[in-house]
Write a protein that holds these residues in place. Structure first.
Motif, PDB file in Angstrom:
ATOM      1  N   ASN A  55       0.664  -1.328  -0.061  1.00  0.00           N
ATOM      2  CA  ASN A  55       0.352   0.213   0.185  1.00  0.00           C
ATOM      3  C   ASN A  55       0.702   1.045   0.258  1.00  0.00           C
ATOM      4  N   SER A  58       2.407   1.599  -2.980  1.00  0.00           N
ATOM      5  CA  SER A  58       1.416   1.470  -4.552  1.00  0.00           C
ATOM      6  C   SER A  58       2.007   3.738  -4.151  1.00  0.00           C
ATOM      7  N   VAL A  59       1.573   4.349  -2.959  1.00  0.00           N
ATOM      8  CA  VAL A  59       0.913   5.889  -3.332  1.00  0.00           C
ATOM      9  C   VAL A  59       2.831   6.491  -3.274  1.00  0.00           C
ATOM     10  N   TYR A  60       3.738   6.116  -2.721  1.00  0.00           N
ATOM     11  CA  TYR A  60       4.857   6.001  -3.526  1.00  0.00           C
ATOM     12  C   TYR A  60       4.980   6.143  -5.389  1.00  0.00           C
ATOM     13  N   ASN A 177      -5.504   3.291   2.800  1.00  0.00           N
ATOM     14  CA  ASN A 177      -4.384   4.159   1.042  1.00  0.00           C
ATOM     15  C   ASN A 177      -4.780   5.947   1.682  1.00  0.00           C
ATOM     16  N   THR A 181      -1.959   8.805   1.068  1.00  0.00           N
ATOM     17  CA  THR A 181      -2.248   9.422  -0.062  1.00  0.00           C
ATOM     18  C   THR A 181      -2.612  10.702   0.562  1.00  0.00           C
ATOM     19  N   SER A 184       1.078  12.031   2.130  1.00  0.00           N
ATOM     20  CA  SER A 184       2.311  12.100   1.290  1.00  0.00           C
ATOM     21  C   SER A 184       2.100  13.700   0.120  1.00  0.00           C
ATOM     22  N   ARG A 337      -5.236  13.713  -5.575  1.00  0.00           N
ATOM     23  CA  ARG A 337      -4.930  12.938  -4.728  1.00  0.00           C
ATOM     24  C   ARG A 337      -5.163  13.214  -3.192  1.00  0.00           C
ATOM     25  N   GLY A 341      -7.978  11.615  -1.034  1.00  0.00           N
ATOM     26  CA  GLY A 341      -7.700  10.791   1.113  1.00  0.00           C
ATOM     27  C   GLY A 341      -8.747  11.507   1.300  1.00  0.00           C
TER      28      GLY A 341
END
Length: 605
Positions: A55, A58-60, A177, A181, A184, A337, A341
């Motif tokens: 998870n 995937s965000v990275y 996630n 997200t 980030s 994004r 979130g």
């Protein structure tokens, strides 16, 4: 010294917060046993950590793709073909990495859900069957706390456990996630969005990270409106699961009792009942559909507006030349994004309502299991005395119903090896209930009830209508034991003894024997089990009521011979005096209301 007291939250919000804490505690109570189980916890926790790592990965990858947006669209604006093709190649690598991570994240999540569901199913089936809980739950279903019946345990084990594991994994991973997200991208959006200044009178007011605040405001308003619009969903979903199961149960009952229905010409009544049950399904589904339609109007519109919202807010800076096209696209991507979130609640409201309904149903099922297993009123063992022939001893035994209503009062019995007892009395006086109490399967009694040590191992209880699995005839005959230890010649011999010689060639045939055989054939097949297994303590509850008197007499004599050879005990409930004449002892069973004039427990010989 001045002190300031913070205002307390409104009572409505405090109640909602308390309800949320209670619900989450219930969900955790259902979830934690698997992750703490000594045989599965390391596998479960390792899989969970791997899914969390994927998870985060995937965000990275999304962060890298967001950065790619700026470089790619700047290359387009500058008409730089070399950078354009270079960034396309970079995007292919990023997309491949993101797809690989997404695939394995999905695979591991589903694999963990399946393993979790398997363990939960095995655990609940074991608990449901252990200690006769499945039997007691049916008797207790309308004595549940608050009058809420524990309906359709088959659905709760099969469907609700599946939904609980899948929704728990999906929602927890989705929330993780969303949080990662948000963390980030909110910093990226803060830096990219810059400040927004405006005049308030003669003062210039500057709002740093303007796009972040707009995203927060947009999603907060959306979440609140989603909850207001979608609030009825959880209750409607809970009810939908129940009415669907009730309708399915009615269909199954019609199939099981098709012989009785066709003889009674009950098709019109059954059609009416099915229409009524399906009417409840349809009526609730329409309400659920309307609630989902209202929610879909809002959520789809909310998500569509979110596509253009960042462009509208950032457009003045782009047209003023403060930012380039690539930076505009990067802002739009980062805003999307952050909005994803913050909008997790909006996007998952229907799933949350389904999860809530499923968790509540499983919580009720868990409570019903605990109530059923708490009825620990098993007969005690007889103390070793000089009277070693006593099999069963009842002293001042009061038998009641699950509701607490008294049924029988002050039953006194001493049943010994080599005896045969006939329990007689008018219909509805509690003979079958007393027999179940004596056999150790009815827990609602007070007084002294003791069994010989090997009672449970060597006792057999035969109801009026025995259960036969949909299996080969040899398995139906040997149930609940396996058929392997019995030779076909032995099985055919007992079938001949009970007058079912015509079934002897069909031992390997699989059928629904409860519908294939007549009532008399089913009772004779059940008696063949007795002759095959040779129990020492035998309880018959109207087990020959469908037989003619001649056949009944012949089979009873076979049973009495077998019990005499084993120095066993035979206890029967039957209405025919001809059956009673075959027994040594007679117990007149009278209801509680007439106990003063005819107290049961005064047997005659």
């Amino acid at each position: 010294m001045n002190t300031t007291t913070l205002p307390s939250a409104p009572a409505g919000w405090r109640d909602k917060a308390r309800m949320l804490r209670v619900f989450l505690r219930r969900a955790w109570t259902l979830a934690k046993p698997y992750f703490n189980h000594r045989e599965h916890k390391w596998y479960a926790r390792s899989m969970f950590v791997a899914i969390v790592a994927l998870n985060l990965g995937s965000v990275y990858m999304l962060v890298l793709i967001n950065e790619w947006n700026r470089l790619f669209y700047d290359a387009l604006q500058a008409r730089d073909a070399d950078v354009f093709w270079q960034q396309l190649g970079r995007f292919a690598m990023l997309a491949l990495g993101y797809v690989m991570i997404a695939v394995y994240q999905f695979y591991l999540t589903q694999l963990l859900s399946v393993r979790w569901r398997t363990w939960l199913t095995e655990t609940y089936v074991q608990r449901w069957l252990r200690g006769q809980a499945y039997y007691r739950m049916e008797l207790l279903r309308y004595q549940a706390t608050g009058g809420q019946p524990t309906d359709n345990p088959d659905q709760r084990i099969h469907e609700d456990l599946d939904q609980f594991t899948s929704y728990t994994m999906g929602l927890v991973m989705g929330l993780l996630n969303a949080v990662v997200t948000l963390v980030s991208f909110v910093g990226i959006l803060w830096v990219l969005s810059g400040s927004f200044s405006f005049y308030a009178g003669s003062q210039v007011v500057t709002i740093p990270g303007f796009m972040v605040w707009m995203a927060l405001l947009y999603c907060a308003a959306g979440s609140w409106l989603t909850h207001v619009i979608g609030r009825p969903l959880s209750g409607l979903m809970f009810k939908q699961q129940r009415v669907e199961a009730d309708y399915r149960h009615q269909l199954i009952r019609l199939r099981e009792y098709s012989d009785a229905v066709v003889l009674d010409q009950g098709e019109a009544v059954e059609k009416s009942r099915l229409q009524r049950r399906f009417g409840a399904v349809l009526a609730n589904y329409i309400q659920l559909l309307l609630a989902r339609k209202r929610l879909t109007w809002f959520t789809v519109g909310f998500n569509q507006m979110a596509v253009v919202f960042p462009f509208v807010v950032a457009a003045p800076r782009f047209f003023s030349g403060a930012i380039q096209l690539g930076q505009l696209m990067q802002i739009a991507s980062a805003f999307g994004r952050v909005q994803d979130g913050l909008s997790w609640f909006v996007d998952n409201y229907s799933g949350l309502a389904q999860w809530y309904a499923t968790t509540e149903r499983l919580t009720l099922f868990e409570a019903a299991l605990e109530r059923a297993t708490a009825l620990d009123n098993a007969p005690q063992r007889l103390a070793a005395t000089a009277d070693n022939d006593t099999v069963l001893h009842a002293e001042q035994l009061d038998v009641g119903l699950p509701s607490g209503e008294p049924l029988l009062h002050a039953v006194n019995l001493r049943m010994q090896t080599g005896q045969s007892w006939w329990l007689q009395g008018p219909s509805g006086t509690g003979k079958s209930t007393l027999l179940r109490a004596l056999a150790g399967v009815w827990p609602w009694y007070r007084g002294q009830l003791r069994h010989i040590d090997d009672f449970e191992r060597d006792a057999m209880f035969l109801p009026q209508r025995a259960y036969f699995p949909n299996a080969p005839l040899r398995e139906a005959l040997c149930y609940p034991q396996a058929s392997d230890p019995f030779d076909d010649a032995v099985l055919q011999s007992v079938l001949h003894q009970v007058g079912l010689a015509h079934l002897a060639p069909r031992l390997g045939e699989e059928a629904n024997w409860s519908q294939t055989l007549s009532g008399g054939e089913q009772q004779r097949l059940a008696l063949a089990r007795v002759l095959l297994k040779r129990p020492r303590w035998l309880f018959l509850d109207e087990a020959t009521s469908a037989l003619d008197e001649t056949t009944e007499q012949r089979l009873y004599k076979l049973l009495l011979e077998q019990m005499a050879a084993r120095q066993g005990l035979l206890v029967s409930v039957a209405h025919r005096p001809s059956v009673g004449a075959l027994h040594q002892q007679v117990l007149d069973v009278a209801p509680f209301a007439s106990a003063a004039s005819n107290t049961p427990g005064a047997p005659t010989t």
